[in-house]
Write an enzyme that holds these catalytic residues in place. Sequence first.
Site, mmCIF file in Angstrom:
data_model
loop_
_atom_site.group_PDB
_atom_site.id
_atom_site.type_symbol
_atom_site.label_atom_id
_atom_site.label_comp_id
_atom_site.label_asym_id
_atom_site.label_seq_id
_atom_site.Cartn_x
_atom_site.Cartn_y
_atom_site.Cartn_z
ATOM 1 N N GLY A 141 -14.253 12.444 41.678
ATOM 2 C CA GLY A 141 -13.028 12.466 40.899
ATOM 3 C C GLY A 141 -12.924 11.353 39.883
ATOM 4 N N SER A 227 -18.528 5.517 48.170
ATOM 5 C CA SER A 227 -18.114 6.859 48.601
ATOM 6 C C SER A 227 -19.132 7.889 48.115
ATOM 7 C CB SER A 227 -16.693 7.151 48.118
ATOM 8 O OG SER A 227 -16.162 8.282 48.756
#
Length: 548
Positions: A141, A227
């Site tokens: 994202g 991540s």
Amino acid sequence: MKTRHFDRHSLGLLCLPALLPPLGVSAALFDRVVETKYGPVQGVAAFSSAPVGNISGWQNVGVWKGVPYAATTAGANRWRPPQDPVSWTETLDTSVFGPACPESQGDSATVSEDCLNLNIWSNANSTDDKLPVIMWAHPAGSAGSDALFDGGGMAAKGVVFVTINYRDGAFGWLAHPQLSAEVYHETGSNSSGNWGMLDQFAALKWIQANIAAFGGDPELITTAGQSAGSAAAYHIVNSPLVKGIPKRAIAESGVRDPRDPEAGSLAESYNNLTTAYVLGEAFLTANGATTITELRAIPLAELNDTASAPGSGGGFRATLDYYAMPATYATSLSRPPTNDIPFITGNTKDESGASTTTNLTVAQYVADMQAQYGPFNLSAVALDLYPAVNASEADASYNQHWQDTSRVSSWGYARGWYLGGAKSPIYTYFWDHAPPGQTQGAYHESEINYVLNNLYATDKPWEALDYAIAAKMSAYWANFAATGDPNLGGYYSPGDSNGNGEPLVTWNPTLGNKTITMRLGDGWAPIPIAEPAQIAFLDEYFSDQIPY
């Protein structure tokens, strides 16, 4: 000056006078034209004034934004491996960030399928400086242009810092039998789905081929990310498609014991090819297409990029293709890694189940623990080790349980790293400092500003303590990029313009027979990963699982 555009066939180019210092003259590299393999580029100063924080030498830091490392991914290139960028002859103005990829917009104001670009920060004075290089892959994202990943602070330390964009969502991970047939024709591998991973590999290869022009050492590249970006580092370590290129790896909020069920749901998770095909077929149906050719013809604005479908097993993510990703998580850990290089991995205090706002009742807590451990006849042990007689203790035990799980799981990966035959050291950490001005604690991503020494780039109410922590954290990371050891490399904290400062607390590798990790943030010392009974309990629980 012509306006910059992002169509590779009409690149906006800046015609510059030939009054630039010749290479070899001592001057910041952004003051001259830099030649890449595909064409010349002109950078700009990264800072217009002194940034707040421990950023000495900021005047010499330059940045080159939106440099293409591959061609557009639109049209016929949609769901194809990244193609070489179109070369240019006039000097490319790199003063503006390039577009972000669809489903990875982050802070970018522009989204396009012509998004495979990267950003370079360097304080080199010469193309002969051979500074250590870090390639940073962003989380899901986000985009390489996000302020959170600003590389000026690391560049001021003498690290060439590169952020990359790569495809995500359906654009980065779609698999389908028709795509596999195309890949088979080109590579001999009857598989598909890892376009985003191949983008990351292509960016790494571009850096190796071009980074010397920015003062970096192509033989001293660290692959790093947080991540989903940590998954990029993990896959680069294990993929034969980039063998020999990376020399260190950093996976923040990253790799876990493959027996840990969380390994199947966090950043390094993947679908098998069968599951990926189910998802791919559902994607074609959602877009009214029966062929990949039809799907490629649909304009971006009209494409239904639905990320999940009934029976798909989850959203788009990496595919176990035995090509870009050569083996399962467990199999890769059972043998020496393709790139046997020094590795850092760890977690933050308030992520992966732990939180500052759990607000569980005792009944809810007991039900959660029984649901997780009851099928393995371990719920009584779990509740004995992590008791709850009131709601406050339920919250504390719940979070302690997940914090222990993260530390034990990271240690389990480190143990497997050595047992599988890796010769390089692996360092694990546990970050526990909560940035100011928020209530989520040491949340997922909370370490990034400190690691990159770029507190100036975001607007939290930073305090003197935060700047001191950032100086230490970034020193460990810069040392590691330079030497493969977070303790060695000449970076200290807080440090002055002459490099003098407080010595860092020694961070030892995580050895399989020593159940310790490094505490970073609110303290700087080796700490136990958990109490012996908790370690034995979690290890028994992991042993009851099917390795991922």
